[in-house]
Every structure is written in C-alpha cells, then in structure tokens.
Design an enzyme around this catalytic site. Structure first.
Site, mmCIF file in Angstrom:
data_model
loop_
_atom_site.group_PDB
_atom_site.id
_atom_site.type_symbol
_atom_site.label_atom_id
_atom_site.label_comp_id
_atom_site.label_asym_id
_atom_site.label_seq_id
_atom_site.Cartn_x
_atom_site.Cartn_y
_atom_site.Cartn_z
ATOM 1 N NE ARG A 157 -13.308 64.646 31.303
ATOM 2 C CZ ARG A 157 -14.242 65.216 31.924
ATOM 3 N NH1 ARG A 157 -14.182 65.108 33.128
ATOM 4 N NH2 ARG A 157 -14.975 65.998 31.345
ATOM 5 C CB VAL A 198 -8.174 59.707 39.030
ATOM 6 C CG1 VAL A 198 -7.613 58.809 40.309
ATOM 7 C CG2 VAL A 198 -7.409 59.050 37.717
ATOM 8 C CD GLU A 199 -8.004 64.326 35.290
ATOM 9 O OE1 GLU A 199 -8.635 64.862 34.331
ATOM 10 O OE2 GLU A 199 -6.685 64.127 35.300
ATOM 11 N N GLY A 200 -13.154 61.811 37.504
ATOM 12 C CA GLY A 200 -14.354 61.393 37.009
ATOM 13 C C GLY A 200 -14.439 60.052 36.914
#
Length: 825
Positions: free
Chosen positions: A378, A500-502
């Site tokens: 991230r 995406v990614e949280g």
C-alpha cells in the site's frame, strides 16, 4: 493582588512546566521558589500558605512511590482493566505487525523535527537510475494506452515479453535469486513513470512487486520454495496473483469462508499428506494470466493430522495454475481499464503440505504475514500510480490551458480555470511528496502500517480530485475518448484506486486513527501491555510509570493547545528557515490538538471509540494532514529550499491546514459528550477557527507555474514520461508550450492588425498572406503563426470513428441467444 499573586505563580509554574514537559519534581521546585518569592515580596502570607499546601497535597503523594502505588496506581489499574476493550487475536496481530516512524512524533504533541529533517534525502543508486533511463524509458515509448484499453483490452504480446525480459516483475526479488533487488524508492519511481503513460501497465507491473507471492516468498518462503519460485518470478516464467478477496468477506482475511481440510491425497502420482481446498475469489489482479496463485484460506485439521487444533487459522498456500480443480481465466472488466483481473474458483483442490507458503511451520500465520507485508504494498503501488497520473495531468493541463484560447485569451487566464489549475498544481505537489515519503519509510526498514493507510487514502483521493479538475479544464477534449485523449482513461480508472487494497471509506474511518491512536501514541500501547502483564508486581510497576507519564503528557498537550491557540502559533522555537518556520509552528499546534482530543476520546469513550467512525475519521484526517504537510516540508528541504517551489508548497500547505481545522471543528462540534466537546473547543480554538483556504492571489501564482516553462514546473514534472510521440498526447502538448508562448506576441500583433483592417479574406492562410503583404508580420513570423496554428490544432483536436470501430466485435459476432452476460457472484 497580594492574595491573587501566589495562585497566579502556582498556575504560571504549572503552565511553564507542562508546556516544556518538565518532571513533577521540577514543577514542585519551581512553584516553591516562586512562592518563596511571593512571600518575600509581601504577598498575603495566608494565600502563600494555602498555595504551598496545594503544592504539597499534589507533589508529596505523587513523588513518593510507597504512597502513590498502593493508594493511587493500584485502584486505577483495576479500573483500567475493567474498561480496557478486549483485543481479538486478529486486532492484536494487526497492532503488533506495524512499526512506528516519524508519525509517532506527530502524535506526541511536540514533534522532534530534527528526526524528520535529518533523514537522508532520497537518492537512487546508479543501477536504479540506469534502469529508469533505459528499460523504463523504452517501455514508455512502447506503450499505446488507447490500443491497450480499446483495441486489445490487454497489453500486446510484445509488451508482455519486454516487461518479462527486463525483469520488471522482479524489482523486489533479491539479486541472488535473479531479481533486480531494487529499493522501495526505485520501485516508487518506476511505477510513477509508467503510470504517467498507462494505469493498466503500472498495475500489471506493480502487483507482482507488492502484495503477492513474490514479496511473501522473500520474507517467509522455505529455502526450497525460494530457490524454485523466485528466479521464475523474476524473469517472468511465472506470473503471480494473490487470491484474497471474495464475495462474502471482501478483503477481510479474518472472515473469509474459503477453507482447506488437512487430509491424504494424490500429488504427482504419490499419496501424500496435504490439503483439500475450496475457494471462491474475485477481483484478483493478474488472475486471468497468472501461473502461480497465492491463496489465503482458513485451515482446518479435524483428524489431528498435523497437530491437536482443529481450526488452525488463516493460512497461505502456493497453488500452481494447472492444479486439478482450479477454475481460472475469465476476466472482470474494471471501468474500461482492462488490466488483467478476474475470479478464481476451486472445489476440493488438493495440494501437498509443501505448498504451504513457508511450510508447515507457517500454517495459521497468514493474517500475521498479510499484515506485515500489506502495508508495504500500500505504501508504494497505489500512491506511486496516483503521483504519476497527477503530475502528468498537471503538466499537460497547464500547457493546454495556455495554448487553448477562448475570446482571444488563454483559458488559463480565466479565474475559474485558474482556481482549478491551482488545485491541480497544489495537490500534485502534495501527492508527490506523500508518495515519496512512504517509499522512503519502507527503505528505512519500517513496516509503515499507519503511513501506508494515509498514503493510500489521500494519494488516491487527491488524484481523483485532480482528475476531476483536469476534466473540467479540458472540457470536450477530455470527454471524447480516443488516441488524442490523455485524461479520459485516468478519469474512468480513478474509482479503481479508491476501491482496491482497502476501500477508502473504511481506510479513513477505521484504519488511520484506529491503528494510529494505539500504535503511534507514546503511552497507550505501553499501558495496555502493562495491564495485561500476568506478573502482578511487574505489571503494577510498568503501569505506574506509564500512567503518570501519560497524565503529564495529557496536561502538557492541554496547555500547549491553549497557548498555541491564544498566540496563533506565532511564537516559539521551530526549525526551518525564515519561510518555513511558521509552518512548523502551525504543525506543533495541530499535533498538540490531536494528542489532546485523542486522549480525551480514549479515556471517556473507551472501547466505544472504535464504533465512532465519524469521530475516528476526522481525527484520522488531522493525523493524515500532519503527516502530509511534514512530507511536503521534507521534500522542500531535500530539494534545496527552491524559492520557485514556494507557491506550490504554500498552496498545498494552506489547503492542508485549512482541512485540518475543518476536521478538528467537525470532531468537536459533533463530540459524543457535549460538555467535553465545549471544553476541548476552548482549549483548541480559543479565538475560533482561523486557518483559511489558499487565497486567490496564491492560487494565481500556483496556476501560473503550470502555464509557463520554469524550474518549479520542471521539478514537478520530474519522474513522468513527457517525451512527445504518437503514443503520448500529453507529452506532445507539453512540448508545444514554449513555442506557443514565443509566438504569443506575434499572434497578438497580427490579430490586432487584422481587427483594425478592412481585408475580406476569411480563411487563416489567406489572412496570413494579406498580413505579410501589408507588412503586419514578416515571412518568418508567418511561419511561426502557421506552426502555432498546427500545434494548437493538435492540442485541442479530438478523435472521431466509423461506427463499426466502436463496436465490441467479439460480442456482436456472437449469435443473439449467446449475448446474455454470465451472472456474477
């Protein structure tokens, strides 16, 4: 006055000691000295005695451990244990997996700026710079985003081959395994440059180098797994993907329904102990083309074949694509940004225990592995992609706004457009600084859980805002898709990075402050560990030390908040030069504000705070803007404090502190315990909110930097691909800027003469002929105006197509009865 003087001395001594964070004994000594002075100066002796008694009542029990621990600390420890919210195993792992860097100072109320400013400036190795100047530059010249997104819905084969042959998938893999072994900074620079040309290509390159089998293998793989898979991942023989997200649990690994059962089964002709997997994953980037799947699932051992625990926990396995029972290859279509992304399914897919990532020893440790490495992915991929897109958008849109004219005036001169350009410039500067700062944190060996969440949320959010402003400035140029449009696909893809990614909503409301309040706070985590210490004596000793450190910390932040509010943070020691010193003072103030409100909230709301997501989100915004502005100031220093960058720094900084005060104001106005909110307001905003959004004058200066060649503009453009070419319309527009500006005086002279003439020529070429004959312009100036017309036309031109070119041929070639889309999970 004689009666009041001792009490004034008492309060001043306390405020002085609290502001400077002096120990209790020093406060007592200073107060006693002042009271003696009051006595000698003739103050009311009774008042002096009363003040002295107050000092004694506070100091004596607190300074003597034999009194303090049994009478004060022990009862408070019992109370604390009752109100302490229980931590689940998953929450405990999440907290213990992250490390704390400079963001911890921002929670202190008195940041040590030397810690930030003494960090090494970002610098690539010669090998990394050569890779950027060589293979990355070459890759960008080969990228045609229109063909990728509209014609092929994929990278063409020659681009895949180039990426694999030059080891773009192996940036994070150590050299001993055939990878490039690059730093996080180099990884950031590579993704930033590629994303300025195509978010599809940057995603394709970024994912194997962030969360996925490669990174997990480097940190946790067995030697046999590393020796086999890492060289194959580095040179592209294996293409990885990571299966985490599913229909019913999203990306919450702790709730995934996918499971594996330990059992006997057949593998390569032999009967071995292994796992039978059942899973349903979606949104998996690179899944359609992946050859190696990293799979997260919950492992069960009902027959006790590998231990005495049935539910072993979240586990990660390496599943080859050709494993029997794996259903893979279909694609999702994410908002016309067709990077390879799709579902993976499997029912009773058997793999041996040797395919567990890290081997049997790491069974059940998947959540810990994901937490330790997810923050690194991230920190780089998404923030770097946002940085490349925002910087390219700023440079190209600034040039376009100067070249494009309406009513005889560059559209960038209109104040409405100027406002948008200022936002684009300031946010591009902020995104660039923030994304670089988090990459540098990774290179310092940190596992930046909180900064990665800040960077992911704010870089992608600001990039979407930049994209929106870019579209507004471009108008029709932005909404007509085609090879000439450099902004449309970025606008379409913006929500992807948000999701995406949280998802950003969850990242803001749960992660940033939720983790930061415990991880970054200098005392809270220590108190929690002390309260849970099974050794009662040692626990009491630790809790005593941390509790009273925390109390002094809270009093100090209350005093500092009130003082900074009264003075507008215009006095006090601060680092920086004459230009930036005032900025550091402001950040000292907001750091104290954050620490004060966080302490009050954790004390009064306890475990309920995690459910107060609006409050948590607003306090997370304060922490985020503190971190972001710190990154800007660090960047400014690292680049030699260039005067030309000051409008960009100032716009971004004032926008950030304005948003900081809005977040503090909203938190206090909506505070769950109203009287506490009123009291905190008096301490934080004794004169009310004072920070203002960037002024129009500052916005004019920031916008002007985008519309003319200058060193600040060049620094902002550093790291994106501006080489003009058929595949790079943004680069072409940028390359026209200097020529357009050089031709402006000639254009004005010609248009003025044309307006005052009585010639009848209507087309441009005939008007130029007349201008040369009449002596308004020279032959050379005519050539200059013709070139200006040509480059202006290329800058503003949009594409058009025959109808059949816009049809999805593969769909329309199907018989009617086969055109129904397959129902998605």
């Amino acid at each position: 006055m004689g009666i009041a003087l001792p009490f004034i001395a008492f309060l001043l001594a306390g405020a002085f000691a609290a502001y400077h964070r002096l120990r209790l004994a020093w406060w007592a000594a200073i107060t006693a000295t002042l009271l003696v002075g009051c006595w000698l100066l003739g103050a009311n002796h009774a008042a002096v005695i009363v003040a002295a008694v107050l000092v004694a009542l506070i100091a004596v029990p607190l300074l003597i451990p034999a009194i303090r621990k049994p009478l004060i600390t022990a009862p408070l420890l019992k109370f604390y244990r009752r109100i302490l919210p229980p931590l689940s195993q998953t929450e405990r792992i999440a907290l213990e997996s992250g490390s704390v860097g400079f963001e911890g100072e921002l929670f202190s109320g008195d940041p040590d700026w030397d810690q930030l400013l003494s960090q090494p400036a970002p610098r690539l190795t010669d090998e990394e710079q050569a890779f950027l100047d060589g293979p990355v530059e070459e890759l960008c010249t080969r990228i045609n985003d229109w063909e990728i997104t509209h014609i092929h819905a994929d990278l063409p084969p020659e681009l895949w081959d180039f990426i694999k042959q030059n080891k773009f998938f192996g940036m994070i893999i150590p050299k001993e395994y055939g990878g490039l072994g690059f730093s996080a900074l180099a990884h950031h620079k590579v993704i930033q440059k590629i994303s300025s040309m195509s978010s599809v290509v940057s995603s394709t390159v970024g994912v194997p180098n962030s969360l996925g089998p490669g990174e997990l293998l480097v940190h946790y793989g067995t030697q046999e797994q590393k020796d086999h898979y890492l060289p194959r991942l580095a040179d592209g023989r294996e293409v990885p993907c990571f299966g985490l997200t599913g229909p019913f649990a999203g990306s919450d690994a702790t709730s995934i329904p996918d499971y594996g059962i330990v059992c006997q089964g057949e593998w390569n002709g032999a009967n071995v102990l292994g796992i039978k997997l059942t899973f349903d994953k979606r949104y998996i980037t690179l899944a359609p083309v992946a050859t190696l799947i990293g799979l997260a699932f919950r492992l069960y051992d009902p027959d006790g074949l590998i231990g005495d625990t049935n539910d072993i926990g979240i586990t990660i396995a390496l599943v080859p694509r050709d494993t029997a029972g794996v259903d893979i290859g279909r694609r999702h279509f994410p908002l016309n940004s067709p990077f390879q992304n799709g579902p993976i399914h499997g029912r009773e897919v058997f793999i041996p225990l040797s395919q567990l990532l890290g081997g049997e020893d790491y069974a059940g440790k998947g959540w810990q592995m994901l937490n330790e490495q997810l923050s690194i992915g991230r920190s780089i991929t998404l923030p770097s992609t946002a940085s490349g897109g925002a910087k390219m958008g700023a440079i190209a849109t600034g040039a376009y706004a100067r070249i494009r004219k309406q009513f005889g005036l560059s559209i960038g001169r209109f104040e409405g457009v100027e406002e948008a350009l200022a936002r684009i410039a300031g946010k591009a500067y902020a995104i660039s600084a923030l994304s670089q700062a988090t990459a540098m944190a990774v290179d310092r060996g940190e596992t930046p859980a909180v900064p990665s969440a800040i960077a992911k949320y704010h870089c992608t959010t600001m990039a979407r805002e930049v994209s929106s402003d870019v579209m507004d400035v471009l108008g029709g140029k932005g909404i007509i898709l085609g090879p000439r449009n450099f902004a449309g696909r970025a606008w379409q893809a913006a929500p992807i990075a948000i999701t995406v990614e949280g998802a950003n909503i969850m990242t803001r409301s749960l992660l940033i402050f939720g983790q930061g309040a415990i991880l970054c706070h200098p005392w809270v985590l220590k108190e929690m560990k002390a309260a849970q210490n099974p050794d009662e004596k040692a626990g009491l000793e630790e809790f005593d030390r941390n509790l009273f450190g925390h109390i002094g910390f809270a009093i100090s932040n209350a005093v500092r908040s009130f003082w900074f509010g009264l003075t507008g943070a215009k006095v006090g020691k601060a680092p920086g030069d004459d230009y930036t010193r005032r900025y550091f003072r402001k950040l000292d103030r907001y750091s104290a504000n954050l620490a004060l409100i966080a302490d009050a909230s954790m004390l009064l709301l306890g475990g309920k705070l995690k459910f107060k997501e609006s409050l948590s989100g607003r306090l997370g915004d304060v922490l985020s803007h503190l971190y972001m502005t710190s990154a800007m100031l660090k960047r400014y220093q690292d680049e030699g404090c260039p005067v030309g960058d000051q409008p960009l720094l100032a716009w971004a900084f004032h926008d950030s502190v304005h948003r900081t005060e809005l977040a503090l104001s909203a938190a206090l106005r909506n505070y769950p315990i109203r009287p506490v909110g009123w009291l905190l307001w008096l301490l934080v905003f004794p004169w009310g909110r004072r920070a203002q959004a960037p002024s129009d004058r500052l916005g004019h200066r920031a916008a002007a930097l985008l519309m003319a060649p200058n060193e600040a503009r060049d620094r902002l453009a550093r790291g994106v691909f501006t080489t003009p070419g058929e595949n790079n319309p943004a680069g072409r527009i940028d390359s026209y800027l200097a020529k357009a500006i050089a031709a402006e005086p000639v254009e004005r002279k010609f248009l003025k003469a044309l307006k005052n003439s009585d010639i009848e020529a209507l087309d441009f070429a005939s008007q130029l002929d007349e201008g040369v004959r009449e002596g308004w312009i020279t032959a050379d100036e005519r050539v200059q105006l013709e070139e200006l017309r040509a480059l202006t036309l290329d800058a503003i031109m949009v594409d058009d197509f025959d109808t059949h070119e816009l049809r999805a041929a593969s769909y329309y070639d199907l018989p009617q009865h086969k055109r129904e889309p397959r129902e998605a999970a």
